[in-house]
Design a protein around this motif. Structure first.
Motif, mmCIF file in Angstrom:
data_model
loop_
_atom_site.group_PDB
_atom_site.id
_atom_site.type_symbol
_atom_site.label_atom_id
_atom_site.label_comp_id
_atom_site.label_asym_id
_atom_site.label_seq_id
_atom_site.Cartn_x
_atom_site.Cartn_y
_atom_site.Cartn_z
ATOM 1 N N ALA A 82 0.827 -1.213 0.000
ATOM 2 C CA ALA A 82 0.000 0.000 0.000
ATOM 3 C C ALA A 82 0.860 1.262 0.000
ATOM 4 N N GLY A 83 1.940 1.244 -0.771
ATOM 5 C CA GLY A 83 2.812 2.408 -0.879
ATOM 6 C C GLY A 83 3.726 2.622 0.305
ATOM 7 N N MET A 84 3.864 1.604 1.158
ATOM 8 C CA MET A 84 4.708 1.725 2.353
ATOM 9 C C MET A 84 5.768 0.635 2.361
ATOM 10 N N SER A 85 6.839 0.904 3.061
ATOM 11 C CA SER A 85 7.821 -0.119 3.393
ATOM 12 C C SER A 85 7.411 -0.692 4.742
ATOM 13 N N VAL A 86 7.215 -2.012 4.795
ATOM 14 C CA VAL A 86 6.769 -2.666 6.020
ATOM 15 C C VAL A 86 7.814 -3.712 6.405
ATOM 16 N N GLY A 87 8.516 -3.466 7.503
ATOM 17 C CA GLY A 87 9.550 -4.380 7.970
ATOM 18 C C GLY A 87 9.097 -5.131 9.206
ATOM 19 N N PHE A 88 9.307 -6.439 9.192
ATOM 20 C CA PHE A 88 8.906 -7.277 10.315
ATOM 21 C C PHE A 88 10.136 -7.809 11.033
ATOM 22 N N VAL A 107 -4.927 8.178 13.401
ATOM 23 C CA VAL A 107 -5.198 7.093 12.454
ATOM 24 C C VAL A 107 -6.699 7.136 12.169
ATOM 25 N N ASP A 108 -7.055 7.854 11.109
ATOM 26 C CA ASP A 108 -8.464 7.961 10.733
ATOM 27 C C ASP A 108 -9.023 6.582 10.432
ATOM 28 N N GLY A 109 -10.201 6.318 10.946
ATOM 29 C CA GLY A 109 -10.852 5.040 10.687
ATOM 30 C C GLY A 109 -10.478 3.942 11.662
ATOM 31 N N PHE A 110 -9.596 4.225 12.629
ATOM 32 C CA PHE A 110 -9.153 3.171 13.548
ATOM 33 C C PHE A 110 -10.315 2.617 14.369
ATOM 34 N N GLU A 111 -11.195 3.488 14.846
ATOM 35 C CA GLU A 111 -12.314 3.015 15.667
ATOM 36 C C GLU A 111 -13.228 2.090 14.861
ATOM 37 N N THR A 112 -13.510 2.455 13.627
ATOM 38 C CA THR A 112 -14.343 1.601 12.769
ATOM 39 C C THR A 112 -13.651 0.269 12.519
ATOM 40 N N TRP A 113 -12.342 0.314 12.242
ATOM 41 C CA TRP A 113 -11.560 -0.914 12.047
ATOM 42 C C TRP A 113 -11.643 -1.792 13.298
ATOM 43 N N LEU A 157 -5.157 -7.473 9.465
ATOM 44 C CA LEU A 157 -3.851 -6.815 9.423
ATOM 45 C C LEU A 157 -3.709 -5.962 8.169
ATOM 46 N N THR A 158 -4.083 -6.484 7.021
ATOM 47 C CA THR A 158 -3.905 -5.713 5.784
ATOM 48 C C THR A 158 -4.806 -4.473 5.765
ATOM 49 N N SER A 159 -6.001 -4.569 6.319
ATOM 50 C CA SER A 159 -6.865 -3.384 6.354
ATOM 51 C C SER A 159 -6.306 -2.334 7.312
ATOM 52 N N LEU A 160 -5.646 -2.752 8.384
ATOM 53 C CA LEU A 160 -4.995 -1.809 9.291
ATOM 54 C C LEU A 160 -3.837 -1.109 8.578
ATOM 55 N N LEU A 161 -3.052 -1.875 7.840
ATOM 56 C CA LEU A 161 -1.957 -1.267 7.081
ATOM 57 C C LEU A 161 -2.485 -0.247 6.069
ATOM 58 N N ARG A 162 -3.592 -0.545 5.424
ATOM 59 C CA ARG A 162 -4.175 0.418 4.473
ATOM 60 C C ARG A 162 -4.590 1.709 5.178
ATOM 61 N N LEU A 163 -5.122 1.589 6.396
ATOM 62 C CA LEU A 163 -5.443 2.801 7.164
ATOM 63 C C LEU A 163 -4.197 3.643 7.392
ATOM 64 N N PHE A 164 -3.103 2.974 7.776
ATOM 65 C CA PHE A 164 -1.847 3.704 7.984
ATOM 66 C C PHE A 164 -1.445 4.440 6.711
ATOM 67 N N SER A 165 -1.501 3.749 5.589
ATOM 68 C CA SER A 165 -1.106 4.347 4.311
ATOM 69 C C SER A 165 -1.979 5.546 3.964
ATOM 70 N N GLU A 166 -3.271 5.421 4.162
ATOM 71 C CA GLU A 166 -4.199 6.515 3.871
ATOM 72 C C GLU A 166 -3.929 7.732 4.742
ATOM 73 N N ASP A 167 -3.302 7.524 5.899
ATOM 74 C CA ASP A 167 -2.966 8.624 6.794
ATOM 75 C C ASP A 167 -1.546 9.143 6.593
ATOM 76 N N GLY A 168 -0.917 8.756 5.474
ATOM 77 C CA GLY A 168 0.380 9.310 5.116
ATOM 78 C C GLY A 168 1.588 8.569 5.643
ATOM 79 N N VAL A 169 1.390 7.439 6.289
ATOM 80 C CA VAL A 169 2.524 6.654 6.779
ATOM 81 C C VAL A 169 3.260 6.057 5.577
ATOM 82 N N ARG A 170 4.593 6.084 5.600
ATOM 83 C CA ARG A 170 5.390 5.521 4.508
ATOM 84 C C ARG A 170 6.308 4.398 4.974
ATOM 85 N N GLU A 171 6.535 4.304 6.286
ATOM 86 C CA GLU A 171 7.361 3.234 6.840
ATOM 87 C C GLU A 171 6.686 2.667 8.081
ATOM 88 N N VAL A 172 6.631 1.348 8.135
ATOM 89 C CA VAL A 172 6.076 0.662 9.298
ATOM 90 C C VAL A 172 7.094 -0.376 9.752
#
Length: 192
Positions: A82-88, A107-113, A157-172
């Motif tokens: 989702a346009g982010m670098s995600v390191g585990f 994190v917009d949408g976190f409560e709904t998620w 998990l993937t829907s949470l990552l999409r929320l992060f991306s929509e809020d401008g996060v680029r690295e997780v």
């Protein structure tokens, strides 16, 4: 390893151990109920926490939590999602901490998620299993999120990552949120 395969490994290994613990523990208690939500104090989002199992024996009731063994852990990998670098780092499905960069204002949408995946109405129950495909807890602070994904599917998990991306996060950066537990153990609370 591809991203979906990595997530599938983490979830599958945890659910196998969750199911195994249920089978092992059910013979030791008069009652054993999986995935029971409680209202708790502290930092849990909406003060909600789902215990792995609620057990009853000889008039005593207590919670049982599973700490998965080493097979449930994996990490040392990075993906683009989702346009982010995600390191585990070394993580398990039930104990993930997400550090976000840049730190979003919120994190917009976190409560709904959260409401969808906590599923207090029991919509996610899987017939023929001992689980409900729900998260067990989450905490949210500025730039940091912790989630016990419990038996929730990969989509949680993937829907949470999409929320992060929509809020401008680029690295997780994802690490374990578990502290001082012996892998492969069962933690009993309230004198069981």
């Amino acid at each position: 390893m591809e991203f979906a395969a990595f997530l599938n490994h983490l979830r599958t290994e945890y659910v196998i151990q969750f199911e195994g613990t249920y089978e092992q523990q059910k013979t030791q208690y008069e009652e054993l109920h999986p995935e029971i939500a409680f209202e708790v104090s502290g930092t849990a989002f909406k003060h909600l926490y789902v215990v792995d199992f609620l057990a009853k024996r000889a008039g005593k009731t207590g919670a049982i939590d599973v700490v998965p063994n080493e097979k449930a852990y994996a990490g040392g990998v990075s993906f683009s999602y989702a346009g982010m670098s995600v390191g585990f780092g070394r993580v398990s499905w039930d104990a993930m901490a997400f550090d976000l960069k840049p730190v979003p204002a919120q994190v917009d949408g976190f409560e709904t998620w959260f409401d969808k995946w906590m599923d207090l109405d029991g919509q996610g129950y899987v017939e023929g299993t001992h689980y409900s495909e729900i998260i067990h807890s989450a905490t949210l602070t500025k730039g940091h999120v912790e989630v016990d994904f419990g038996t929730a599917p990969i989509g949680a998990l993937t829907s949470l990552l999409r929320l992060f991306s929509e809020d401008g996060v680029r690295e997780v950066e994802v690490s374990t949120s578990r502290t001082q537990s012996v892998p492969g153990s069962v933690i009993r609370r309230d004198g069981l």
